[in-house]
Design an enzyme around this catalytic site. Structure first.
Site, PDB file in Angstrom:
ATOM      1  NE  ARG A 137      -0.518  -0.078   5.101  1.00  9.91           N
ATOM      2  CZ  ARG A 137      -1.053  -0.292   6.304  1.00  9.91           C
ATOM      3  NH1 ARG A 137      -2.222  -0.007   6.196  1.00  9.91           N
ATOM      4  NH2 ARG A 137      -0.300  -0.309   7.102  1.00  9.91           N
ATOM      5  CB  CYS A 177       4.846   9.891  -6.786  1.00 10.23           C
ATOM      6  SG  CYS A 177       5.081  11.392  -7.104  1.00 10.23           S
ATOM      7  CG  ASN A 204      -4.425   4.477   7.286  1.00  8.39           C
ATOM      8  OD1 ASN A 204      -5.260   4.353   8.045  1.00  8.39           O
ATOM      9  ND2 ASN A 204      -3.399   3.614   7.542  1.00  8.39           N
ATOM     10  CD  GLU A 205      -0.634   4.200  10.581  1.00 12.10           C
ATOM     11  OE1 GLU A 205      -0.047   3.617   9.877  1.00 12.10           O
ATOM     12  OE2 GLU A 205      -0.781   3.883  11.777  1.00 12.10           O
ATOM     13  CB  CYS A 246       8.346   9.772  -4.186  1.00 16.46           C
ATOM     14  SG  CYS A 246       8.449   9.685  -6.211  1.00 16.46           S
ATOM     15  CB  CYS A 253       9.419   9.919  -9.534  1.00 15.68           C
ATOM     16  SG  CYS A 253       8.232  11.411  -9.067  1.00 15.68           S
ATOM     17  CB  CYS A 282       9.273  14.191  -6.183  1.00 14.60           C
ATOM     18  SG  CYS A 282       7.781  13.177  -5.741  1.00 14.60           S
ATOM     19  CD  GLU A 305      -5.096   2.583  12.353  1.00 18.07           C
ATOM     20  OE1 GLU A 305      -4.028   1.608  12.649  1.00 18.07           O
ATOM     21  OE2 GLU A 305      -5.151   2.750  11.376  1.00 18.07           O
TER      22      GLU A 305
HETATM   23  C1  GLA Z   1      -1.474   0.938  10.735  1.00 15.32           C
HETATM   24  C2  GLA Z   1      -2.673   1.273   9.665  1.00 15.32           C
HETATM   25  C3  GLA Z   1      -3.607   0.215   9.724  1.00 15.32           C
HETATM   26  C4  GLA Z   1      -3.123  -1.200   9.956  1.00 15.32           C
HETATM   27  C5  GLA Z   1      -2.282  -1.202  11.417  1.00 15.32           C
HETATM   28  C6  GLA Z   1      -1.848  -2.532  12.000  1.00 15.32           C
HETATM   29  O1  GLA Z   1      -1.491   1.724  12.136  1.00 15.32           O
HETATM   30  O2  GLA Z   1      -3.084   2.374   9.872  1.00 15.32           O
HETATM   31  O3  GLA Z   1      -4.069   0.286   8.529  1.00 15.32           O
HETATM   32  O4  GLA Z   1      -2.072  -1.439   8.965  1.00 15.32           O
HETATM   33  O5  GLA Z   1      -1.272  -0.473  11.209  1.00 15.32           O
HETATM   34  O6  GLA Z   1      -0.714  -3.011  10.907  1.00 15.32           O
HETATM   35 ZN    ZN Z   2       7.468  11.280  -7.039  1.00 16.64          ZN
END
Ligand code: GLA
Ligand code: ZN
Length: 673
Positions: free
Chosen positions: A105, A109, A143-144, A153, A155, A158, A304
């Site tokens: 995941r 870029c 996400n994160e 990156c 490339c 960038c 989380e």
């Molecule tokens: C991170 C992510 C989640 C999941 C957890 C557990 O914190 O945000 O999507 O991948 O780790 O690995």
């Molecule tokens: Zn890039």
């Protein structure tokens, strides 16, 4: 305002006929919020412009039937295969010039124009679709961000964006050459288009280029997030927007990133990863929580929170009985008003099939479900009272991503690390149950009785003025080794002895220094000479050799050629005091310093407790709540004011906290009196 407890839920991982059972079990557990959708791009849009939101609509409606609201994650951390096939340039390029592949995941870029078009199309459609859905209470962007990106990156896109960023900052190439000192090793540039992204070179890059690259990467992430924030805000302004940050993770400036959000969220896995048993030390988790509260000076969501063993190829420890409750209360104690557990049920397939959720693979509720159910029931009434009231400390640590990046580029000593240094100072107060906030350079220092500012390596006149003004008006300020060494372009300053203009306020001068590689330098804490003189310790990683002006010594080196010269000093300046710590003292000596600072700044401690047992306060509307959190596995006693009564009414051994236990004590709040 409702109190939310919830889970990260992935209905698309389970058969449709299981959803009802899940919703029912969640409701019985007391949950009323889920986060969904943050990796489901291929399900939302299996082909360009073909949107399928009906599966999520159905899940949202079904959950709502059980009193459960939804926060939607935009799935831009997982661009699907068809997008990569169409626009392969979206795949990022590492510092070796190697393009990364599809299959995990965050294979994206963030400056790629085509990728941003795909995002604009999808997020606009999602926002339009959900803007009037009364069961959707908000959005998480991506996400994160920063996770899995390392140095982002390199490339061509960038690199080009970096050049534009530099042009905006320096105006002309002549100016950049001057500021970076490119005359060194013939690195003079004729035009911005010659400037590289810092790919691997046979030797080392120019430190000024490296620092600007770090700042550029952070700005790029902030800009990448803002694209989505702006879309959602323009279509559904009534729905709040957040992002799940990662504590003291340092790839992106969280003060900047959070400034575009309505509230901050955090992800916390206290057992850490399976390869670092038994997990993060408690002071470190507390520091992360205080930091996330501090980025917006606002209570936050735990988006989380670990609810089972972490795992990939290897598997971490099972949370011990009591630990899930403890982690929940720990977050709440530090300012988290909403807890969302990761994840509902352990997935049967995919990369995270051993990253456990509340329910095991077979979906049957067990010990962890029961413990969290009890915890939710216990905490809802408390949260109703404290929700929205932001914990505020009397002392703060100045936190700077700029200083962190500069020290990372040139740590001097192989083990010197800015964030570790920050955590050490944090720990010396944490151990004494003295609450701390974190502040950025742009905030008002005057709100605090004490500011600790470790490793202010980069300095400019504005920060110098601000620090001096703070002390002049009565503040207590701690500065440390390697302060005022460089300007903001990561170039050493040579017009004054170290630590530059701040030397006047500190009453010292530094004419020499030593990086004590492979040495143990003896240190002695003498304090103000009135009590506890002669505490022995060790000076590590760096030793500034200090010449006293008006300052008074608090500690001395007791070995090496600088034996008997001062290692910690204090100087009165205006109505305040400025302290200088010329080395990295060991834990014991740092503790002595913390004691002195507590006394001199008049800081309140919440009480006394053994190691790894913390006392943390949340104020409420009707009552105040003192959390005594025992991070160890055996019973421990705390010493707090007897005016505090146990919330559960327990009187026998009321001040003993069981292993992995949390006692909540209350008293009538000031507001309620
Ligand atoms: C991170 C992510 C989640 C999941 C957890 C557990 O914190 O945000 O999507 O991948 O780790 O690995
Ligand atoms: Zn890039």
């Amino acid at each position: 305002m409702s109190v939310f407890f919830g889970v990260d839920y992935y209905p698309e991982h389970w058969a449709r006929d299981r959803w009802e059972t899940d919703a029912k079990l969640m409701q019985e557990m007391g949950l009323n919020i889920v986060r969904m959708g943050e990796f489901s791009w291929a399900k939302f849009e299996p082909g360009e412009g073909e949107f399928h939101f009906e599966w999520l609509d159905e899940a949202i409606a079904l959950l709502a039937g059980h009193g459960i609201k939804t926060l939607i994650g935009t799935p831009t951390a997982a661009p699907p295969a068809w997008i990569i096939e169409k626009d392969p340039d979206i795949l990022p390029v590492d510092s070796q010039g190697q393009q990364k592949g599809f299959g995990g995941r965050h294979h994206d870029c963030q400056s790629n124009v085509k990728y941003r078009e795909h995002i604009r199309r999808l997020v606009t459609a999602m926002a339009e679709h959900y803007k009037d859905n009364e069961n959707v209470v908000g959005w998480q962007i991506d996400n994160e961000l920063g996770n899995s990106h390392e140095d982002l990156c390199m490339c061509d896109s960038c690199r080009h964006a970096f050049q534009q960023w530099l042009k905006k900052k320096y105006g002309s190439i002549e100016n950049l050459n001057k500021e970076w000192g490119t005359v060194f090793w013939s690195q003079d540039y004729d035009k911005f288009s010659q400037i590289p992204a810092p790919k691997v070179t046979p030797t080392m890059h120019n430190p000024s280029l490296l620092l600007d690259w770090k700042r550029f990467c952070s700005d790029l992430v902030v800009d990448f997030q803002k694209l989505q924030v702006d879309i959602i805000k323009s279509i559904c302004p009534h729905q709040p927007v957040t992002h799940n940050l990662m504590g003291l993770y340092d790839k992106t400036d969280y003060f900047d990133l959070a400034s575009d959000l309505d509230f901050a969220s955090n992800d916390q896995y206290p057992t850490g990863y399976y390869f670092t048993p038994p997990g993060q030390p408690s002071y470190e988790i507390s520091a992360c929580l205080d930091f996330i509260r501090s980025v917006k000076k606002k209570n936050f969501w735990m988006m989380e929170l670990e609810s089972g063993p972490t795992g990939g190829a290897f598997i971490g420890r099972m949370p011990r009985p009591g630990q899930l409750r403890l982690w929940t209360l720990h977050c709440i104690a530090h300012g988290s008003d909403t807890i969302v557990y990761f994840r509902w049920r352990t997935c049967l397939f995919g990369t995270e099939q051993f990253w456990h959720g509340i329910l095991p693979h077979n979906g049957v509720p067990g010990r962890r479900y029961q413990e969290l159910k009890d915890t939710v029931a216990e905490m809802v009434p408390v949260l109703k009272d404290i929700q929205g009231i932001v914990p505020k400390a009397e002392a703060a640590i100045l936190f700077s991503y700029d200083q962190n990046n500069a020290i990372k580029i040139q740590p001097h000593h192989p083990e010197l690390d800015y964030i570790e240094q920050v955590k050490k100072y944090y720990d010396s107060f944490y151990e004494r149950n003295i609450p701390l906030d974190f502040i950025s350079e742009t905030e008002d220092f005057q709100d605090y009785k004490l500011v600790i500012a470790p490793l202010q390596f980069l300095m400019d006149a504005a920060l110098e003025d601000k620090l001096m003004e703070y002390v002049k008006k009565g503040g207590r300020l701690v500065l440390t080794m390697r302060t005022g060494v460089k300007n903001r372009n990561n170039v050493c300053m040579g017009d004054m002895p170290l630590p530059g203009r701040l030397g006047g306020m500190l009453g010292i001068k530094i004419e020499d220094y030593d990086c004590p590689l492979g040495l143990t330098v003896k240190l002695e804490w003498t304090g103000t000479g009135i009590k506890d003189p002669g505490q022995e310790g060790v000076a590590d990683k760096w030793c500034d050799i200090v010449t006293l002006g008006d300052a008074k010594p608090l500690a001395f080196y007791r070995s090496e050629y600088y034996k008997d010269t001062p290692a910690v000093t204090v100087n009165s300046y205006g109505a305040g005091k400025a302290y200088y710590v010329a080395t990295e003292p060991d834990k014991h000596i740092l503790g002595q310093l913390a004691e002195l600072l507590r006394e001199e700044a008049g800081l309140e401690s919440l009480g006394e407790s053994p190691k790894d047992v913390e006392l943390t306060l949340r104020k409420g509307r009707a009552r105040d709540y003192l959390f005594a959190i025992n991070h160890t596995d055996c019973g421990q006693e705390v010493r707090i004011d007897r005016m505090w009564k146990r919330l559960d009414g327990c009187r026998e051994n009321a001040f003993v906290v069981g292993g992995y236990g949390v006692n909540i004590y209350t008293r009538q709040s000031d507001a309620g009196q």
